[in-house]
Design a protein around this motif. Structure first.
Motif, PDB file in Angstrom:
ATOM      1  N   SER A 177      16.709 -54.129  48.230  1.00 56.16           N
ATOM      2  CA  SER A 177      16.247 -53.664  49.539  1.00 56.16           C
ATOM      3  C   SER A 177      14.749 -53.906  49.714  1.00 56.16           C
ATOM      4  CB  SER A 177      16.526 -52.165  49.687  1.00 56.16           C
ATOM      5  OG  SER A 177      15.962 -51.668  50.882  1.00 56.16           O
ATOM      6  N   PRO A 178      14.316 -54.195  50.929  1.00 58.83           N
ATOM      7  CA  PRO A 178      12.884 -54.334  51.191  1.00 58.83           C
ATOM      8  C   PRO A 178      12.142 -52.988  51.114  1.00 58.83           C
ATOM      9  CG  PRO A 178      14.127 -54.533  53.240  1.00 58.83           C
ATOM     10  CD  PRO A 178      15.115 -54.477  52.117  1.00 58.83           C
ATOM     11  N   VAL A 179      12.891 -51.895  51.074  1.00 57.00           N
ATOM     12  CA  VAL A 179      12.288 -50.563  50.935  1.00 57.00           C
ATOM     13  C   VAL A 179      12.422 -50.131  49.471  1.00 57.00           C
ATOM     14  CG1 VAL A 179      12.423 -48.152  51.668  1.00 57.00           C
ATOM     15  CG2 VAL A 179      12.874 -49.981  53.321  1.00 57.00           C
ATOM     16  N   PRO A 180      11.311 -49.844  48.811  1.00 55.56           N
ATOM     17  CA  PRO A 180      11.367 -49.460  47.392  1.00 55.56           C
ATOM     18  C   PRO A 180      12.200 -48.185  47.167  1.00 55.56           C
ATOM     19  CG  PRO A 180       9.095 -49.817  48.104  1.00 55.56           C
ATOM     20  CD  PRO A 180       9.949 -49.857  49.325  1.00 55.56           C
ATOM     21  N   ASP A 181      12.859 -48.138  46.041  1.00 52.18           N
ATOM     22  CA  ASP A 181      13.617 -46.967  45.589  1.00 52.18           C
ATOM     23  C   ASP A 181      14.721 -46.540  46.560  1.00 52.18           C
ATOM     24  OD1 ASP A 181      11.964 -46.801  43.277  1.00 52.18           O
ATOM     25  OD2 ASP A 181      10.452 -45.731  44.467  1.00 52.18           O
ATOM     26  N   ALA A 182      15.326 -47.479  47.246  1.00 53.72           N
ATOM     27  CA  ALA A 182      16.420 -47.166  48.167  1.00 53.72           C
ATOM     28  C   ALA A 182      17.612 -46.628  47.370  1.00 53.72           C
ATOM     29  CB  ALA A 182      16.814 -48.409  48.948  1.00 53.72           C
ATOM     30  N   GLU A 183      18.229 -45.573  47.890  1.00 53.99           N
ATOM     31  CA  GLU A 183      19.331 -44.935  47.166  1.00 53.99           C
ATOM     32  C   GLU A 183      20.599 -44.751  47.999  1.00 53.99           C
ATOM     33  OE1 GLU A 183      17.813 -41.209  45.836  1.00 53.99           O
ATOM     34  OE2 GLU A 183      16.566 -42.101  44.281  1.00 53.99           O
ATOM     35  N   GLU A 184      20.475 -44.686  49.318  1.00 53.09           N
ATOM     36  CA  GLU A 184      21.627 -44.352  50.140  1.00 53.09           C
ATOM     37  C   GLU A 184      22.141 -45.575  50.899  1.00 53.09           C
ATOM     38  OE1 GLU A 184      19.736 -41.118  52.341  1.00 53.09           O
ATOM     39  OE2 GLU A 184      21.220 -39.794  51.408  1.00 53.09           O
ATOM     40  N   PHE A 185      23.444 -45.586  51.089  1.00 52.55           N
ATOM     41  CA  PHE A 185      24.075 -46.661  51.838  1.00 52.55           C
ATOM     42  C   PHE A 185      25.090 -46.074  52.804  1.00 52.55           C
ATOM     43  CE2 PHE A 185      27.182 -45.813  48.624  1.00 52.55           C
ATOM     44  CZ  PHE A 185      28.396 -46.094  49.220  1.00 52.55           C
ATOM     45  N   ALA A 186      25.502 -46.883  53.741  1.00 58.28           N
ATOM     46  CA  ALA A 186      26.584 -46.526  54.655  1.00 58.28           C
ATOM     47  C   ALA A 186      27.428 -47.775  54.876  1.00 58.28           C
ATOM     48  CB  ALA A 186      26.031 -46.022  55.983  1.00 58.28           C
ATOM     49  N   ILE A 187      28.667 -47.544  55.238  1.00 57.51           N
ATOM     50  CA  ILE A 187      29.568 -48.649  55.554  1.00 57.51           C
ATOM     51  C   ILE A 187      29.444 -48.890  57.051  1.00 57.51           C
ATOM     52  CG2 ILE A 187      31.965 -49.433  55.573  1.00 57.51           C
ATOM     53  CD1 ILE A 187      32.384 -47.448  53.172  1.00 57.51           C
ATOM     54  N   HIS A 188      28.799 -49.990  57.410  1.00 56.08           N
ATOM     55  CA  HIS A 188      28.562 -50.272  58.818  1.00 56.08           C
ATOM     56  C   HIS A 188      29.641 -51.125  59.462  1.00 56.08           C
ATOM     57  CE1 HIS A 188      23.997 -49.237  59.133  1.00 56.08           C
ATOM     58  NE2 HIS A 188      24.740 -48.214  58.780  1.00 56.08           N
ATOM     59  N   ASP A 189      30.495 -51.740  58.653  1.00 53.80           N
ATOM     60  CA  ASP A 189      31.591 -52.528  59.211  1.00 53.80           C
ATOM     61  C   ASP A 189      32.640 -52.730  58.130  1.00 53.80           C
ATOM     62  OD1 ASP A 189      33.034 -53.944  61.096  1.00 53.80           O
ATOM     63  OD2 ASP A 189      31.616 -55.606  61.257  1.00 53.80           O
ATOM     64  N   TYR A 190      33.827 -53.111  58.546  1.00 53.40           N
ATOM     65  CA  TYR A 190      34.913 -53.390  57.617  1.00 53.40           C
ATOM     66  C   TYR A 190      35.914 -54.294  58.316  1.00 53.40           C
ATOM     67  CZ  TYR A 190      37.078 -49.651  60.310  1.00 53.40           C
ATOM     68  OH  TYR A 190      37.551 -48.876  61.334  1.00 53.40           O
ATOM     69  N   GLU A 191      36.696 -55.006  57.511  1.00 54.62           N
ATOM     70  CA  GLU A 191      37.719 -55.866  58.081  1.00 54.62           C
ATOM     71  C   GLU A 191      38.755 -56.205  57.040  1.00 54.62           C
ATOM     72  OE1 GLU A 191      35.742 -59.432  59.392  1.00 54.62           O
ATOM     73  OE2 GLU A 191      35.680 -60.275  57.383  1.00 54.62           O
TER      74      GLU A 191
END
Length: 170
Positions: free
Chosen positions: A44-58
């Motif tokens: 990630s371009p943001v240091p120490d990123a820890e959280e994610f989300a599912i923004h799409d699926y197929e």
């Protein structure tokens, strides 16, 4: 069976889009899926990123859409992928899951027991069901009431491409 787009929430909140499409058939375990998400977060371009989300699926492998919520988590996604891999008919499983409000635990527990197959029409299923119960019905003037058979046999019918899926009500 499924692909998900996981997005880094730290980057998203910082006005950047950073994420990765993950094809779940490329992973042999939930741990491998989590590692792939952690790799995406580490880049990630943001240091120490820890959280994610599912923004799409197929899924391009079956007709019925499954629903995956943004914060479903890897446990739900992996359980869904495994259910689709292991079931006798992924399309029918997805239809059953959708019909039952995306209750994955219920679908996994009862799909195989409830599923009677894909039929070209409810009439074809009703005729075979009637013959199984009452024997040969090939005589002049025989007519069958599909509504009566469906009501008497307590079945759920879900439209499908090329016919209908038939399930016992459990």
């Amino acid at each position: 069976m499924l692909s998900i787009y996981v997005a880094c929430l730290a980057a998203y909140n910082d006005g950047e889009l950073h994420g990765r499409w993950l094809d779940l058939k490329d992973y042999d375990s939930q741990e491998e899926l989590v590692a792939a998400i952690e790799d995406m977060l580490a880049a990630s371009p943001v240091p120490d990123a820890e959280e994610f989300a599912i923004h799409d699926y197929e899924s391009t492998e079956f007709d019925t859409a499954v629903e995956i919520h943004e914060y479903a988590g890897t446990d739900y996604v992996w359980r869904l992928e495994m259910a689709l891999r292991e079931t006798s008919d992924p399309d029918a499983f997805a239809a059953f899951l959708s019909y039952h409000g995306n209750d994955l635990t219920y679908a996994m527990d009862y799909f195989e027991e409830a599923y009677h197959g894909l039929w070209s029409s409810i009439e074809d299923y009703a005729l075979e069901f009637f013959e199984d119960v009452y024997g040969d019905v090939n005589f002049p003037g025989f007519r069958i009431s599909v509504d009566t058979v469906a009501w008497e046999s307590e079945h759920t019918v879900i439209d499908a491409r090329g016919g209908v899926y038939v399930f016992s009500c459990i």
